[in-house]
Write a protein that holds these residues in place. Structure first.
Motif, PDB file in Angstrom:
ATOM      1  N   LYS A  41     -24.634 121.251  21.388  1.00  0.00           N
ATOM      2  CA  LYS A  41     -25.936 122.474  20.828  1.00  0.00           C
ATOM      3  C   LYS A  41     -26.539 122.321  21.939  1.00  0.00           C
ATOM      4  O   LYS A  41     -27.009 121.204  22.426  1.00  0.00           O
ATOM      5  N   PRO A  42     -27.347 123.518  21.627  1.00  0.00           N
ATOM      6  CA  PRO A  42     -28.872 124.201  22.758  1.00  0.00           C
ATOM      7  C   PRO A  42     -29.694 122.752  22.848  1.00  0.00           C
ATOM      8  O   PRO A  42     -30.768 122.381  24.165  1.00  0.00           O
ATOM      9  N   ASP A  43     -29.983 123.060  21.909  1.00  0.00           N
ATOM     10  CA  ASP A  43     -31.551 121.824  21.131  1.00  0.00           C
ATOM     11  C   ASP A  43     -30.455 120.207  20.981  1.00  0.00           C
ATOM     12  O   ASP A  43     -31.153 119.440  20.709  1.00  0.00           O
ATOM     13  N   GLY A  44     -29.642 119.485  21.177  1.00  0.00           N
ATOM     14  CA  GLY A  44     -28.785 118.399  21.198  1.00  0.00           C
ATOM     15  C   GLY A  44     -29.793 117.504  22.085  1.00  0.00           C
ATOM     16  O   GLY A  44     -30.421 118.030  23.163  1.00  0.00           O
ATOM     17  N   LEU A  45     -28.567 116.461  22.754  1.00  0.00           N
ATOM     18  CA  LEU A  45     -28.629 115.605  23.696  1.00  0.00           C
ATOM     19  C   LEU A  45     -28.497 115.988  24.986  1.00  0.00           C
ATOM     20  O   LEU A  45     -27.137 115.952  24.980  1.00  0.00           O
ATOM     21  N   LYS A  46     -28.902 115.984  25.621  1.00  0.00           N
ATOM     22  CA  LYS A  46     -28.090 116.218  27.119  1.00  0.00           C
ATOM     23  C   LYS A  46     -27.815 115.319  28.279  1.00  0.00           C
ATOM     24  O   LYS A  46     -27.359 114.272  28.007  1.00  0.00           O
ATOM     25  N   ILE A  47     -26.828 116.079  28.532  1.00  0.00           N
ATOM     26  CA  ILE A  47     -26.168 114.243  29.158  1.00  0.00           C
ATOM     27  C   ILE A  47     -26.422 114.976  30.769  1.00  0.00           C
ATOM     28  O   ILE A  47     -25.730 116.031  31.042  1.00  0.00           O
ATOM     29  N   GLU A  48     -26.557 113.840  31.679  1.00  0.00           N
ATOM     30  CA  GLU A  48     -26.911 114.180  32.580  1.00  0.00           C
ATOM     31  C   GLU A  48     -25.953 113.583  33.732  1.00  0.00           C
ATOM     32  O   GLU A  48     -24.706 113.523  33.192  1.00  0.00           O
ATOM     33  N   PHE A  49     -25.824 114.644  34.600  1.00  0.00           N
ATOM     34  CA  PHE A  49     -25.249 114.590  35.798  1.00  0.00           C
ATOM     35  C   PHE A  49     -24.651 113.379  36.404  1.00  0.00           C
ATOM     36  O   PHE A  49     -23.950 113.141  36.967  1.00  0.00           O
ATOM     37  N   GLU A  50     -25.451 112.729  36.364  1.00  0.00           N
ATOM     38  CA  GLU A  50     -25.187 110.930  36.833  1.00  0.00           C
ATOM     39  C   GLU A  50     -24.601 110.580  36.187  1.00  0.00           C
ATOM     40  O   GLU A  50     -23.523 109.837  36.602  1.00  0.00           O
ATOM     41  N   ASP A  93     -24.357 117.388  20.560  1.00  0.00           N
ATOM     42  CA  ASP A  93     -24.770 117.538  18.573  1.00  0.00           C
ATOM     43  C   ASP A  93     -26.091 116.520  18.819  1.00  0.00           C
ATOM     44  O   ASP A  93     -25.073 115.428  19.200  1.00  0.00           O
ATOM     45  N   ALA A  94     -26.890 116.436  18.260  1.00  0.00           N
ATOM     46  CA  ALA A  94     -28.240 115.541  17.919  1.00  0.00           C
ATOM     47  C   ALA A  94     -27.271 114.147  16.433  1.00  0.00           C
ATOM     48  O   ALA A  94     -27.766 113.145  16.720  1.00  0.00           O
ATOM     49  N   ASP A  95     -26.574 114.827  15.924  1.00  0.00           N
ATOM     50  CA  ASP A  95     -26.306 114.322  14.823  1.00  0.00           C
ATOM     51  C   ASP A  95     -25.559 113.287  14.995  1.00  0.00           C
ATOM     52  O   ASP A  95     -24.123 114.006  14.834  1.00  0.00           O
ATOM     53  N   PRO A  96     -25.804 112.374  14.516  1.00  0.00           N
ATOM     54  CA  PRO A  96     -24.064 110.948  14.735  1.00  0.00           C
ATOM     55  C   PRO A  96     -22.624 111.578  14.019  1.00  0.00           C
ATOM     56  O   PRO A  96     -22.115 111.077  14.338  1.00  0.00           O
ATOM     57  N   ASP A  97     -23.591 111.966  13.221  1.00  0.00           N
ATOM     58  CA  ASP A  97     -22.399 111.549  11.863  1.00  0.00           C
ATOM     59  C   ASP A  97     -21.734 112.949  11.878  1.00  0.00           C
ATOM     60  O   ASP A  97     -20.234 113.841  12.330  1.00  0.00           O
ATOM     61  N   GLN A  98     -22.477 114.422  12.316  1.00  0.00           N
ATOM     62  CA  GLN A  98     -22.132 115.737  12.099  1.00  0.00           C
ATOM     63  C   GLN A  98     -20.794 115.416  14.071  1.00  0.00           C
ATOM     64  O   GLN A  98     -20.472 116.206  13.860  1.00  0.00           O
ATOM     65  N   ARG A  99     -21.799 115.130  15.088  1.00  0.00           N
ATOM     66  CA  ARG A  99     -20.859 114.615  15.992  1.00  0.00           C
ATOM     67  C   ARG A  99     -20.303 114.336  16.011  1.00  0.00           C
ATOM     68  O   ARG A  99     -18.071 114.591  16.518  1.00  0.00           O
ATOM     69  N   GLU A 100     -19.815 113.292  14.480  1.00  0.00           N
ATOM     70  CA  GLU A 100     -18.262 112.040  14.913  1.00  0.00           C
ATOM     71  C   GLU A 100     -17.613 113.202  14.141  1.00  0.00           C
ATOM     72  O   GLU A 100     -15.975 112.875  14.669  1.00  0.00           O
ATOM     73  N   GLN A 101     -17.907 114.096  13.040  1.00  0.00           N
ATOM     74  CA  GLN A 101     -16.679 114.728  12.685  1.00  0.00           C
ATOM     75  C   GLN A 101     -15.993 115.775  13.379  1.00  0.00           C
ATOM     76  O   GLN A 101     -15.095 115.869  13.277  1.00  0.00           O
ATOM     77  N   GLN A 102     -16.986 116.439  14.054  1.00  0.00           N
ATOM     78  CA  GLN A 102     -16.503 117.617  15.318  1.00  0.00           C
ATOM     79  C   GLN A 102     -15.770 117.007  16.262  1.00  0.00           C
ATOM     80  O   GLN A 102     -15.003 117.611  16.795  1.00  0.00           O
ATOM     81  N   ILE A 103     -15.831 115.983  16.461  1.00  0.00           N
ATOM     82  CA  ILE A 103     -14.479 115.724  17.403  1.00  0.00           C
ATOM     83  C   ILE A 103     -13.829 115.009  16.662  1.00  0.00           C
ATOM     84  O   ILE A 103     -12.424 115.340  17.743  1.00  0.00           O
ATOM     85  N   GLY A 104     -13.502 114.648  15.342  1.00  0.00           N
ATOM     86  CA  GLY A 104     -12.615 114.370  14.547  1.00  0.00           C
ATOM     87  C   GLY A 104     -11.296 116.083  14.344  1.00  0.00           C
ATOM     88  O   GLY A 104     -10.392 115.514  14.961  1.00  0.00           O
ATOM     89  N   ALA A 105     -12.659 117.128  13.958  1.00  0.00           N
ATOM     90  CA  ALA A 105     -11.984 118.048  13.764  1.00  0.00           C
ATOM     91  C   ALA A 105     -11.340 118.774  14.848  1.00  0.00           C
ATOM     92  O   ALA A 105     -10.345 119.726  15.594  1.00  0.00           O
ATOM     93  N   PHE A 106     -11.358 118.787  16.541  1.00  0.00           N
ATOM     94  CA  PHE A 106     -11.484 119.495  17.798  1.00  0.00           C
ATOM     95  C   PHE A 106     -10.071 118.361  18.318  1.00  0.00           C
ATOM     96  O   PHE A 106      -9.024 119.105  18.491  1.00  0.00           O
ATOM     97  N   GLN A 107     -10.137 117.062  18.094  1.00  0.00           N
ATOM     98  CA  GLN A 107      -8.691 116.251  18.103  1.00  0.00           C
ATOM     99  C   GLN A 107      -8.101 116.417  17.191  1.00  0.00           C
ATOM    100  O   GLN A 107      -5.982 116.412  17.467  1.00  0.00           O
TER     101      GLN A 107
END
Length: 546
Positions: A316-325, A11-25
């Motif tokens: 998210k399909p339109d978020g920040l891509k994680i490169e294989f490297e 997810d490209a939104d940093p606040d949303q991403r941190e919230q989602q990580i917290g919910a997962f943990q």
């Protein structure tokens, strides 16, 4: 990940991403704590306290067993609550002359009665005997026994016995208003989700006793059984599901396995023994601590699925891509550095996750989807249409409630993507190669099973869509006087009833090709989407539309 062309986007939104990580943990840690308590309870290392019971059950913790005998209906309600678990054994019937051969006989109410021949002809699968003694319990003290863990269980055959488990996951009502019970059964290291049907019927016409029957199907087998009140367990048999030339699945006549399942209660967390008395079983089953354990298991299952959902919300399909490297670099990292990008920093926070449990949970989500596909397939296969208008309304509702093929394909893709996301991160953060390897094998196997179940659903949908409604056939109905007395239906090989006798099928149909059949036989033929005569294969069309 590169070979399998797996692309991950956070997810490209940093606040949303941190919230989602917290919910997962948060959900992940709560899930792991529930599992830890359950594991300790099953090994008798810990028992639930009164405070634990109150916390889990709330006001329900004050509910007491009034001591009255359980009715079969109330027993079924307790046995099939979400979180209920059964442990028992499954095995192949004894080998020998005529062993493993199933004899079917229809009782007065149309239920199947199956007897497994053994060398001494004493072991039975159900609580039933052949028609003349239907419904009588034939369990004997000579049944073979198997010591498993902290309990003794019965089995028709002591060789080749495997552990068998059944867990109730969900209970509710589907979009068509049908009640359902979703469970997961595990045997021979394979777990599949199943929709469980149970009903209560009279044992026979001579007694007031009732019998609780259960039935469920997975991808390969059909399982039927009954509640044995004398040993307080479920006993039954397994048959294979075979695909016919028309694409429909039918159940074979041969019994391939027999099973016994014991409910897991507070006093017997690994299943009650065969000698358990009914009175003590009722008190244990209805006790607050057993209900608390069942609720704890239900919460653990729910938190596992919630944890998997929260994990997938990160991507998210339109978020920040994680490169294989970057993923490769994470594999050997011991700490973050100032040059690490936001993708690496976000994934690094997931390193404490239990990847084995997450992988198993995603596999279970795939199995739940397979079970939904099979449930819809079964619904389509058993639905008949009285008229073309009724058929049109049915498929409009089918699409409106989200059962259409496009929706099913989207569910299939979602499961594949969910499993791939877990595997991709587990590949770099999990240091246990055995877990990584098993996760990869599971991902590929579940994807293949999803495809097979989707193909069955699509085939069933096409058959139902092409199915002739009942009113289409009525135009071919003829009187028995118009048919020769030597007439024999080519489907059931029965003739016309003699004068004064009850009609064999209430109606006779004569197709345009002049071949005649019983109405019930022909309706069953056309229900499987045949559009030709069973004998000459001439197309059967509406004469008014020629």
């Amino acid at each position: 990940a590169r070979i399998m062309d797996i692309n991950l986007y956070l997810d490209a939104d940093p606040d949303q991403r941190e919230q989602q990580i917290g919910a997962f943990q948060s959900s992940h840690d709560e899930w792991q704590e529930y599992k830890r308590i359950l594991q300790l309870h099953e090994t008798n290392a810990v028992t639930l306290t009164d405070d634990d019971v109150k916390q889990l059950l709330g006001e329900e913790s004050n509910k007491k067993d009034d001591g009255t005998k359980l009715t079969l209906k109330s027993l079924a309600h307790s046995l099939f609550q979400p979180g209920m678990k059964y442990i028992g054994t499954i095995c192949i019937p004894s080998l020998g002359d005529d062993v493993g051969h199933a004899h079917d006989s229809d009782s007065d109410d149309g239920d199947d009665t199956v007897i497994i021949d053994t060398v001494n002809d004493t072991d039975t699968v159900n609580d039933e005997q052949p028609v003349d003694n239907a419904g009588e319990n034939t369990a004997t003290d000579s049944d073979a026994q198997l010591e498993t863990g902290d309990r003794t269980t019965t089995s028709p055959n002591s060789s080749g016995v495997e552990q068998y488990e059944l867990v109730i996951l969900e209970k509710g009502t589907d979009e068509f208003g049908n009640d359902f019970i979703l469970g997961a059964h595990t045997a021979y290291h394979d777990t599949q989700c199943v929709h469980i049907n149970y009903h209560i019927r009279d044992a026979n016409g001579q007694t007031s006793e009732e019998v609780l029957d259960i039935e469920y199907e997975d991808e390969e087998t059909c399982i039927k059984g009954s509640w044995n009140p004398s040993s307080c367990c479920l006993e039954g048999y397994v048959r294979q599901r075979l695909q016919a030339n028309d694409g429909a699945f039918h159940t074979s006549d041969e019994v391939t396995h027999v099973f016994t399942l014991y409910p897991c209660t507070n006093q017997c967390p690994r299943g009650r023994g065969v000698r358990s008395e009914q009175s003590s079983f009722q008190g244990d089953l209805l006790s607050a601590k057993t209900r608390a354990v069942v609720e704890l298991r239900n919460r653990a299952n729910s938190k596992g699925f919630e944890s998997a959902d929260n994990y997938n919300d990160l991507f998210k399909p339109d978020g920040l891509k994680i490169e294989f490297e970057d993923l490769q670099a994470l594999k050997h990292k011991r700490a973050l550095s100032a040059t690490d990008n936001v993708q690496i920093r976000s994934i690094w926070k997931l390193r404490g996750s239990n990847w084995e449990d997450l992988s198993n949970c995603c596999s279970m989500i795939s199995e739940k989807t397979c079970a939904r596909f099979r449930y819809r397939t079964s619904l389509l296969d058993r639905t008949s249409f009285g008229s073309g208008e009724e058929q049109r309304v049915f498929f409009e509702k089918w699409k409106r409630v989200g059962f259409c093929l496009a929706k099913a394909h989207a569910e299939w893709d979602s499961c594949d993507n969910s499993t791939a996301r877990v595997f991709s991160i587990a590949f770099v953060l999990c240091r246990n190669l055995q877990i990584v390897s098993s996760s990869l094998q599971s991902m590929m196997y579940k994807s293949r099973r999803l495809g097979q179940n989707y193909d069955m659903l699509e085939s069933s949908w096409r058959r139902a869509n092409a199915r002739k409604p009942t009113d289409f056939l009525t135009q071919f109905e003829v009187s028995s006087h118009e048919v020769s007395r030597q007439f024999t239906c080519s489907i059931c090989f029965e003739g016309v009833a003699n004068e004064g006798e009850e009609d064999l099928a209430l109606a006779l149909y004569k197709l345009p090709c002049s071949h005649c059949f019983h109405g019930a036989c022909l309706q069953k033929w056309f229900h499987n989407s045949h559009v030709t005569c069973p004998i000459c294969r001439a197309p059967v069309t509406d004469p008014d539309k020629k």
